[in-house]
Design a protein around this motif. Structure first.
Motif, PDB file in Angstrom:
ATOM      1  N   THR A  18       3.934   9.089  -1.140  1.00  0.00           N
ATOM      2  CA  THR A  18       4.667   9.101   0.297  1.00  0.00           C
ATOM      3  C   THR A  18       5.313   7.895   0.670  1.00  0.00           C
ATOM      4  OG1 THR A  18       3.159   8.773   1.908  1.00  0.00           O
ATOM      5  CG2 THR A  18       3.164  11.008   0.894  1.00  0.00           C
ATOM      6  N   LEU A  19       6.521   7.671   1.531  1.00  0.00           N
ATOM      7  CA  LEU A  19       6.918   6.490   1.666  1.00  0.00           C
ATOM      8  C   LEU A  19       5.967   5.691   2.424  1.00  0.00           C
ATOM      9  CD1 LEU A  19       9.199   4.273   2.140  1.00  0.00           C
ATOM     10  CD2 LEU A  19       9.663   5.805   4.269  1.00  0.00           C
ATOM     11  N   TRP A  20       5.073   6.296   3.195  1.00  0.00           N
ATOM     12  CA  TRP A  20       4.183   5.274   3.930  1.00  0.00           C
ATOM     13  C   TRP A  20       3.186   4.733   3.014  1.00  0.00           C
ATOM     14  CZ3 TRP A  20       3.864   3.334   8.784  1.00  0.00           C
ATOM     15  CH2 TRP A  20       2.708   2.635   9.113  1.00  0.00           C
ATOM     16  N   ASP A  21       2.606   5.737   1.917  1.00  0.00           N
ATOM     17  CA  ASP A  21       1.947   5.270   1.236  1.00  0.00           C
ATOM     18  C   ASP A  21       2.110   4.015   0.141  1.00  0.00           C
ATOM     19  OD1 ASP A  21      -0.177   6.720   2.430  1.00  0.00           O
ATOM     20  OD2 ASP A  21      -0.130   8.617   0.723  1.00  0.00           O
ATOM     21  N   LYS A  22       3.702   4.321  -0.270  1.00  0.00           N
ATOM     22  CA  LYS A  22       4.318   3.294  -0.991  1.00  0.00           C
ATOM     23  C   LYS A  22       4.238   1.885  -0.361  1.00  0.00           C
ATOM     24  CE  LYS A  22       6.771   1.129  -3.969  1.00  0.00           C
ATOM     25  NZ  LYS A  22       6.188   0.766  -5.448  1.00  0.00           N
ATOM     26  N   LEU A  23       4.557   1.864   1.097  1.00  0.00           N
ATOM     27  CA  LEU A  23       4.617   0.714   1.678  1.00  0.00           C
ATOM     28  C   LEU A  23       3.260   0.295   1.749  1.00  0.00           C
ATOM     29  CD1 LEU A  23       7.062   1.811   4.601  1.00  0.00           C
ATOM     30  CD2 LEU A  23       7.658   0.410   2.688  1.00  0.00           C
ATOM     31  N   ALA A  33       0.648   0.619  -0.278  1.00  0.00           N
ATOM     32  CA  ALA A  33       0.092  -0.066  -1.645  1.00  0.00           C
ATOM     33  C   ALA A  33       1.047  -1.265  -1.673  1.00  0.00           C
ATOM     34  CB  ALA A  33       0.906   1.035  -2.785  1.00  0.00           C
ATOM     35  N   VAL A  34       2.166  -1.574  -1.347  1.00  0.00           N
ATOM     36  CA  VAL A  34       2.842  -2.774  -1.776  1.00  0.00           C
ATOM     37  C   VAL A  34       2.271  -4.114  -0.743  1.00  0.00           C
ATOM     38  CG1 VAL A  34       4.882  -4.178  -1.531  1.00  0.00           C
ATOM     39  CG2 VAL A  34       5.057  -1.891  -2.674  1.00  0.00           C
ATOM     40  N   ALA A  35       1.779  -3.321   0.482  1.00  0.00           N
ATOM     41  CA  ALA A  35       1.150  -4.581   1.209  1.00  0.00           C
ATOM     42  C   ALA A  35      -0.527  -4.762   1.075  1.00  0.00           C
ATOM     43  CB  ALA A  35       1.243  -3.948   2.755  1.00  0.00           C
ATOM     44  N   ARG A  36      -0.987  -3.874   0.086  1.00  0.00           N
ATOM     45  CA  ARG A  36      -2.434  -3.945  -0.282  1.00  0.00           C
ATOM     46  C   ARG A  36      -3.287  -3.286   0.769  1.00  0.00           C
ATOM     47  NH1 ARG A  36      -2.713  -6.454  -5.483  1.00  0.00           N
ATOM     48  NH2 ARG A  36      -0.999  -7.689  -5.836  1.00  0.00           N
ATOM     49  N   ARG A  37      -2.824  -2.514   1.506  1.00  0.00           N
ATOM     50  CA  ARG A  37      -3.719  -1.726   2.625  1.00  0.00           C
ATOM     51  C   ARG A  37      -4.206  -0.544   2.069  1.00  0.00           C
ATOM     52  NH1 ARG A  37      -0.599  -3.694   6.926  1.00  0.00           N
ATOM     53  NH2 ARG A  37       0.181  -5.897   6.424  1.00  0.00           N
ATOM     54  N   THR A  38      -5.340  -0.207   2.676  1.00  0.00           N
ATOM     55  CA  THR A  38      -5.809   1.129   2.516  1.00  0.00           C
ATOM     56  C   THR A  38      -6.313   1.988   3.526  1.00  0.00           C
ATOM     57  OG1 THR A  38      -8.107   0.335   2.241  1.00  0.00           O
ATOM     58  CG2 THR A  38      -6.799   0.434   0.174  1.00  0.00           C
ATOM     59  N   ASP A  39      -6.014   1.577   4.610  1.00  0.00           N
ATOM     60  CA  ASP A  39      -6.139   2.145   5.974  1.00  0.00           C
ATOM     61  C   ASP A  39      -4.910   3.202   6.422  1.00  0.00           C
ATOM     62  OD1 ASP A  39      -6.752   3.222   8.166  1.00  0.00           O
ATOM     63  OD2 ASP A  39      -7.336   1.361   9.348  1.00  0.00           O
ATOM     64  N   TYR A  40      -4.545   4.037   5.807  1.00  0.00           N
ATOM     65  CA  TYR A  40      -3.470   4.676   5.894  1.00  0.00           C
ATOM     66  C   TYR A  40      -2.921   5.559   7.160  1.00  0.00           C
ATOM     67  CZ  TYR A  40      -3.695   4.425   0.614  1.00  0.00           C
ATOM     68  OH  TYR A  40      -3.964   3.764  -0.648  1.00  0.00           O
ATOM     69  N   ASP A  41      -4.112   5.596   8.196  1.00  0.00           N
ATOM     70  CA  ASP A  41      -4.142   6.093   9.241  1.00  0.00           C
ATOM     71  C   ASP A  41      -3.904   5.100  10.374  1.00  0.00           C
ATOM     72  OD1 ASP A  41      -4.641   8.795   8.300  1.00  0.00           O
ATOM     73  OD2 ASP A  41      -6.622   8.342   8.347  1.00  0.00           O
ATOM     74  N   SER A  42      -3.919   3.941   9.939  1.00  0.00           N
ATOM     75  CA  SER A  42      -3.676   2.844  11.173  1.00  0.00           C
ATOM     76  C   SER A  42      -1.996   2.716  11.215  1.00  0.00           C
ATOM     77  CB  SER A  42      -4.133   1.522  10.652  1.00  0.00           C
ATOM     78  OG  SER A  42      -3.994   0.421  11.456  1.00  0.00           O
ATOM     79  N   PRO A  43      -1.400   2.633  12.349  1.00  0.00           N
ATOM     80  CA  PRO A  43       0.043   2.581  12.638  1.00  0.00           C
ATOM     81  C   PRO A  43       0.325   1.126  12.571  1.00  0.00           C
ATOM     82  CG  PRO A  43      -1.000   2.817  14.737  1.00  0.00           C
ATOM     83  CD  PRO A  43      -2.287   3.147  13.705  1.00  0.00           C
ATOM     84  N   ALA A  44       0.057   0.282  11.592  1.00  0.00           N
ATOM     85  CA  ALA A  44       0.473  -1.123  11.255  1.00  0.00           C
ATOM     86  C   ALA A  44       2.016  -1.390  11.652  1.00  0.00           C
ATOM     87  CB  ALA A  44      -0.063  -1.610  10.067  1.00  0.00           C
TER      88      ALA A  44
END
Length: 639
Positions: free
Chosen positions: A456-461, A463-474
């Motif tokens: 998904t777009l959010w998961d790709k963003l 992944a590039v940022a090396r984040r794994t907290d997908y539920d956090s509205p960074a």
């Protein structure tokens, strides 16, 4: 069977293959020119495990010009049947009718269908909505994903079903405040809903509701609705009626319906098609193996005359029977150019048929073996394809947010500003031909940053940022998401969104969820109303409204490119034809000053807000752009 042998088989041009129901009789016709005998086997039910199941007799068919025929007197609606074929080498085969309009459970027996008895209330009044080309914006969703969430407000019996699209006023947990499902779509601003495959597919057991999940790219019966989305998969008329009810509900909401079709392969190498005319339907290598351009090892040979006819007939049947507004072709480059043009021409013969969308993926999943000089319908074939056959542009997708096959690869919005050169080309829908492909019209280009495949777009963003907290509205990822949406919805072409992209849909880092589980795939309607993600949704809605209000953004009515503004670094600015708007992209992490064209300007879109109502101060000469942002300015008349 080689190309020459295939072309020597008798061609049948009639439009009456399958079971043609009439009140007083039903006529059955099957194209099977290499069979030596065919019998019709009749049944009372779609499987032997149902109450009242019985064999109702067997009847020999007669052949004329490669077509086998039998007429059964009386009203046959609801009768099930199979073809039993014999061949000169001694082998026999049972086959569901390739032209089956509906089937019993799991698609193992064809059902004779009176379409009038499979019409929902008011179907005769259903009409396809008239949607200007420049206002087209497609939203892709899987039927089960749409309403399966327990918080969707849809009645439990309809969740994940065709009927999950029909309630008009659903809200989150029935709170009466937060719209969900169709109620939500009416407010979002998209024009069309693209449904992932809804024809009968092989990998979900319809007899076990809720147990299996699949995206559906595994075709079993091409002209039959998938039964797992029906409230009753056993009686063939139910799936037809409920699918039509879904289409009618979307039409009442002013939305078009696009069907995702998979005519590039059959799921089984021993398909019903292959059983009727062995060796004819699939492409093969010189040593006789089925080719694997689809990744499934059984590509359909669209260039063969009766295969091409079958595809044209099937698309026309869906368009007429279900009032569909468009077709999206999976792995379209496995179809040949002449077949795609024939489908386009056939659709154009329907009432208002020229408005029916037709587009696909201009690539394959591997090597195939085109015969007879056939040319694949890929980006290189655009000069030969109708200018009203569109294609997904992976170049746009990857330059905006990074390559889909490399999780860490960045794009223009998330760490690789030099991708801006391709973003600049994308802004004019890649017209000009400098890149090996040359669209004839802007609206041929399907502009997108996410679809069901890959992250998904959010998961790709993330992944590039090396984040794994997908539920956090960074905040930084939200800014990148807004910018990706802002680009996709201000460049020329036809915008396409994955369902839930607008509220940062996540699959928690899983890039390939085609087999489920449903819990990972379904739309999370609670997430849609998390405050930061709700604000993102409103941003998308504002961009969609902007696009409707300023059709010049689509590039549909002009061949002239936008005027490019000379800006420093990796900043992009352009003025679409007409001069009413000025669009700016700033991928930098700092604020940047840019020059404005002559005149007085106000803001329609900035890094936080998007819409059609100007806001903020008046600007002349120069403007400061927020970091990681899209800005759209509107020229105001002098008072």
């Amino acid at each position: 069977m080689n190309w020459q042998q295939a072309c020597e088989l008798p061609y049948y041009a009639g439009d009456d293959l399958g079971a043609i129901w009439q009140p007083e009789k039903t006529t059955f016709k099957l194209w099977a020119p290499t069979a030596t005998a065919v019998r019709l086997e009749f049944f009372a039910a779609g499987s032997d495990d149902e109450p009242g199941a019985a064999h109702l007799g067997s009847h020999a068919m007669t052949q004329n010009g490669g077509v086998w025929q039998f007429t059964r007197p009386g009203d046959c609606h609801g009768v099930y049947y199979l073809y039993h074929l014999q061949f000169s080498d001694g082998h026999t085969a049972d086959a569901v009718d390739p032209y089956a309009r509906t089937t019993g459970v799991n698609g193992r027996r064809t059902m004779v269908l009176d379409l009038n008895r499979a019409a929902p209330e008011g179907w005769q009044n259903d009409r396809r909505p008239r949607i200007p080309a420049g206002e087209t914006a497609v939203w892709e969703v899987h039927t089960a994903d749409f309403s399966a969430d327990a918080h969707s407000g849809v009645p439990a019996a309809w969740r994940g079903k065709y009927l999950g699209f029909t309630p008009e006023n659903t809200t989150l947990n029935n709170d009466g405040i937060h719209p969900t499902c169709l109620n939500y779509l009416r407010r979002l601003g998209i024009s069309h809903v693209q449904l992932q495959p809804i024809f009968d597919y092989a990998t979900v057991d319809e007899a076990c509701p809720g147990r299996d999940y699949n995206w559906g790219y595994d075709p079993l019966n091409y002209n039959t609705p998938e039964g797992s989305f029906a409230t009753d998969p056993y009686h063939g008329e139910v799936r037809v009626r409920e699918l039509r009810a879904m289409v009618a509900a979307l039409h009442r909401a002013g939305l078009g319906v696009v069907m995702d079709v998979v005519y590039n392969h059959t799921y089984h190498s021993d398909s019903w098609l292959e059983r009727t005319v062995p060796g004819y339907w699939n492409r093969r290598t010189p040593d006789g193996r089925m080719t694997n351009g689809s990744g499934c090892g059984c590509d359909l040979a669209s260039e063969r005359p009766m295969v091409r006819k079958y595809l044209v007939d099937s698309v026309l049947y869906w368009a007429k029977t279900y009032h569909l507004d468009g077709f999206r072709f999976d792995l379209m480059a496995l179809e040949d150019v002449d077949t795609m043009n024939a489908i386009r021409a056939a659709l154009d013969t329907l009432p208002d048929g020229q408005s029916i969308l037709l587009y696909g993926e201009p690539w394959t999943g591997g090597d195939t073996n085109y015969e007879g000089g056939a040319r694949p319908a890929d980006k290189g074939a655009l000069p030969q394809l109708s200018d009203r056959i569109g294609f997904f542009c992976d170049d746009t997708r990857d330059c905006i947010k990074g390559n889909v096959f490399d999780a860490g690869s960045a794009g223009y919005v998330n760490g690789a500003p030099p991708c801006g050169l391709n973003v600049l080309y994308a802004a004019n829908a890649w017209r000009g031909g400098e890149h090996g492909f040359a669209p004839k019209r802007a609206m041929q280009v399907v502009q997108y940053v996410s679809a069901h495949d890959n992250y998904t777009l959010w998961d790709k963003l993330a992944a590039v940022a090396r984040r794994t907290d997908y539920d956090s509205p960074a905040p930084d990822l939200l800014a990148q998401n807004r910018m990706a949406a802002g680009i996709c919805l201000t460049i020329c072409g036809m915008p396409f969104l994955q369902a839930g992209e607008e509220f940062a849909r996540t699959k928690h880092g899983d890039p390939n969820t085609y087999r489920g589980p449903l819990a990972t795939n379904l739309l999370d309607w609670q997430r849609a109303y998390t405050p930061e993600f709700y604000d993102l949704t409103q941003y998308y809605a504002g961009l969609l409204a902007l696009r409707r209000a300023y059709p010049e953004l689509s590039g549909d009515t002009t061949t002239q490119p936008a005027y490019i503004l000379p800006l420093p670094g990796w900043l992009i600015g352009f003025v679409p034809q007409g001069g009413r708007l000025a669009v700016y992209y700033n991928p930098e992490r700092t604020r940047q000053w840019v020059a404005l064209p002559a005149g007085r300007w106000r803001t329609l879109v900035n890094d936080r807000t998007a819409g059609t109502v100007p806001f903020g101060p008046h600007y002349r000469n120069a403007l400061e752009l927020a970091p990681t942002s899209v800005t759209v300015m509107v020229r105001e008349e002098q008072s």
